[in-house]
Scaffold this active site. Structure first.
Site, PDB file in Angstrom:
ATOM      1  N   GLY A 157       0.802  -1.222   0.000  1.00  0.00           N
ATOM      2  CA  GLY A 157       0.000   0.000   0.000  1.00  0.00           C
ATOM      3  C   GLY A 157       0.826   1.260   0.000  1.00  0.00           C
ATOM      4  O   GLY A 157       1.402   1.619  -1.017  1.00  0.00           O
ATOM      5  N   CYS A 175      13.403   4.899  -4.104  1.00  0.00           N
ATOM      6  CA  CYS A 175      12.599   4.739  -5.320  1.00  0.00           C
ATOM      7  C   CYS A 175      13.371   5.088  -6.588  1.00  0.00           C
ATOM      8  O   CYS A 175      12.770   5.409  -7.617  1.00  0.00           O
ATOM      9  CB  CYS A 175      11.311   5.549  -5.221  1.00  0.00           C
ATOM     10  SG  CYS A 175      10.278   5.052  -3.829  1.00  0.00           S
TER      11      CYS A 175
END
Length: 220
Positions: A157, A175
């Protein structure tokens, strides 16, 4: 298509080991698929660790200061730790439109709406994953999104930085985006704790569920 019920809402205090969380998610996903359990929104914290998504590049693991776990979700390297609210959603998209892109867009919008209630102008950034805000004259990442969908059941999530130790992000390129800093509510001068964010997430949750019906009209 039968309307799904409201998901269970669970907040776990303390620090949940990552392998335990993965096991619980897998078990709950199997139960939801079998029709034996409700969908779940699970809010928790982890001890300091890094997770590697399915697109993780080993060169972006600069210093493995903390344990590194393969996550099975999309995305690259992410840090989790105390002071960061992690939200895991076990949702049945077979009953909510069967549109993964719609789901991810709705998840981003939910976090953005919750942050707005705390006075943070957060937004999506084209070509950059995650939840972003402005910090001084630059853009900084305040939240991460990473999901896995198997047989239309979601796992994983989001993560929102409330007051983590931001130096812990230094062991990775978060990321895969080296040119942008990471920030938190605390760094932005917002005196909010996990419970305050949880309340904002609960308030905006019904609207998030409504967004998931964007593909429902295609179901029979």
């Amino acid at each position: 298509m039968m309307s799904p019920s409201t998901p269970e809402w669970l907040v776990t205090a303390g620090l949940t080991p990552y392998p335990d969380a993965l096991s619980i998610m897998e078990q709950r996903a199997a139960a939801v698929l079998a029709g034996e359990a409700q969908e779940l929104v699970w809010l928790l914290e982890h001890p300091p660790l890094y997770t590697a998504g399915t697109s993780a590049d080993p060169s972006e693991l600069i210093t493995p200061r903390f344990p590194v776990f393969p996550a099975g979700r999309g995305g690259r390297y992410t840090y989790h730790g105390p002071g960061q609210r992690v939200g895991y959603l076990i949702m049945d998209l077979a009953r909510r439109g069967r549109d993964v892109r719609c789901y991810v867009h709705g998840l981003e919008g939910w976090v953005i709406a919750a942050l707005a209630r705390l006075g943070v102008e957060a937004f999506r950034a084209e070509g950059r994953v995650g939840i972003w805000t402005r910090m001084g004259g630059s853009e900084a990442k305040i939240g991460a999104i990473g999901v896995r969908v198997r047989r239309w059941i979601t796992m994983h999530g989001f993560a929102v930085n409330v007051a983590p130790d931001l130096s812990h992000f230094g062991g990775i390129i978060p990321c895969g985006l080296p040119d942008y800093p990471v920030t938190s509510l605390h760094s932005l001068g917002i005196a909010a704790d996990l419970a305050t964010l949880d309340a904002a997430l609960a308030f905006t949750f019904p609207a998030f569920l409504e967004t998931l019906s964007c593909a429902g009209e295609n179901e029979t």
